[in-house]
Design a protein around this motif. Structure first.
Motif, PDB file in Angstrom:
ATOM      1  N   ASP A 209      17.041  13.190  -7.371  1.00 43.19           N
ATOM      2  CA  ASP A 209      16.367  13.249  -6.077  1.00 43.19           C
ATOM      3  C   ASP A 209      15.422  12.068  -5.929  1.00 43.19           C
ATOM      4  N   ALA A 210      15.163  11.724  -4.651  1.00 41.15           N
ATOM      5  CA  ALA A 210      14.374  10.514  -4.360  1.00 41.15           C
ATOM      6  C   ALA A 210      12.945  10.609  -4.893  1.00 41.15           C
ATOM      7  N   TRP A 231      20.586   3.170  -0.557  1.00 42.08           N
ATOM      8  CA  TRP A 231      19.689   4.168  -1.141  1.00 42.08           C
ATOM      9  C   TRP A 231      18.256   4.110  -0.635  1.00 42.08           C
ATOM     10  N   LYS A 234      17.741   6.428   2.191  1.00 43.70           N
ATOM     11  CA  LYS A 234      17.741   7.844   1.774  1.00 43.70           C
ATOM     12  C   LYS A 234      16.435   8.218   1.069  1.00 43.70           C
ATOM     13  N   PHE A 236      14.982   6.598  -1.560  1.00 38.42           N
ATOM     14  CA  PHE A 236      14.836   6.184  -2.962  1.00 38.42           C
ATOM     15  C   PHE A 236      14.089   4.859  -3.049  1.00 38.42           C
ATOM     16  N   LYS A 237      13.319   4.694  -4.111  1.00 39.54           N
ATOM     17  CA  LYS A 237      12.724   3.398  -4.423  1.00 39.54           C
ATOM     18  C   LYS A 237      13.727   2.634  -5.283  1.00 39.54           C
TER      19      LYS A 237
END
Ligand code: FAD
Length: 247
Positions: A209-210, A231, A234, A236-237
């Motif tokens: 998960d992000a 990504w 969505k 995310f880093k």
């Protein structure tokens, strides 16, 4: 005041102690670590021959005696330093800048780390994993996705296989070949497809998960762009280390 444009750090020397040719255009090279040379896992050193310098991420972990480098040949006329590196033999001397640099390092505040790489892009991850295990650290999970055109390019696969077998509870490893139909990959029975294209499958499979996962992308600039494009939106880093720029 020091003029940053003209200031050149005093170069140190490092001796080539060992060289292993993995394929015609991939080699691993060990060089002596100058006294007092320090680095964080994931950082790079700057190596030179006759005044021509390039950056190389360091494979070895800081506790190791030597600096290990994994280099891909860029043939002439494009490549400049790598054809010279290919001429090196044990005992030869290269220059090294006194300080390692780079911020592509382990970020412990996340507990899940998704490492995405192409060929030589695996280098910082090896250093991070060796260091993590050397210090018997716990509390983090590592997911290593490693892409190459051919299975012969999977240098360090045996090492990551062994790490993931011995530490299966927190290290998962997925090598993938992007040209499964080529004769050189006929014996390959693992994952197939470009590494950036399998990220989604494994984000789902490993329930990443992000909030808790940091994605790292290292190597081919096209792969890095694609990972970021897919990504970051969505949530995310994504940390990145580009080894070269696309023309
Ligand atoms: C932070 C950082 C870490 C790096 N770590 C590594 C490493 O661990 N191992 C490694 O092999 N290289 C690494 N590189 C790339 C390295 O610095 C050199 O650029 C590379 O070895 C080629 O050097 P060269 O002088 O022969 O060619 P350059 O004069 O540097 O490049 C010639 C041309 O080839 C392109 N190019 C450069 N590298 C590649 C490549 N691998 N594949 C295809 N095209 C390329 C360049 O964009 C350029 O157009 C790293 C680069 C950076 C910025």
């Amino acid at each position: 005041m020091v003029n940053k444009k003209t200031f050149k750090p005093k170069l140190l020397e490092a001796k080539v102690t060992k060289r292993v040719d993995v394929t015609e255009d991939l080699l691993i090279m060990w060089i002596t670590k100058p006294d007092g040379y320090s680095f964080k896992p994931g950082q790079y050193c700057t190596i030179g021959i006759d005044g021509l310098e390039r950056a190389y991420s360091i494979v070895s972990a800081p506790h190791e005696n030597e600096l290990e480098l994994f280099v891909e040949l860029v043939p002439p006329p494009d490549g400049m330093l790598t054809p010279e590196i290919w001429k090196l033999k044990e005992g030869d001397i290269v220059s090294i800048r006194p300080r390692a640099k780079g911020i592509f390092t382990f970020k412990p505040k996340y507990n899940k780390h998704l490492f995405v790489s192409t060929v030589t892009g695996v280098v910082p991850y090896i250093s991070i994993l060796r260091d993590y295990l050397y210090h018997n650290q716990t509390g983090h999970e590592f997911y290593v996705l490693f892409g190459a055109s051919y299975q012969t390019e999977f240098t360090y696969k045996d090492e990551i296989d062994e790490i993931s077998e011995n530490h299966n509870e927190f290290v998962k490893f997925v090598p993938t070949v992007s040209r499964p139909k080529e004769a050189a990959n006929s014996s390959w029975d693992g994952e197939i497809g470009r590494v950036n294209e399998i990220v989604g499958k494994y984000v789902e499979k490993f329930a990443l998960d992000a909030e808790n996962t940091l994605i790292y992308a290292c190597g081919h600039p096209g792969m890095i762009e694609d990972v970021k494009e897919k990504w970051i939106p969505k949530g995310f880093k994504v940390e990145e280390e580009r080894f070269w720029k696309e023309d």
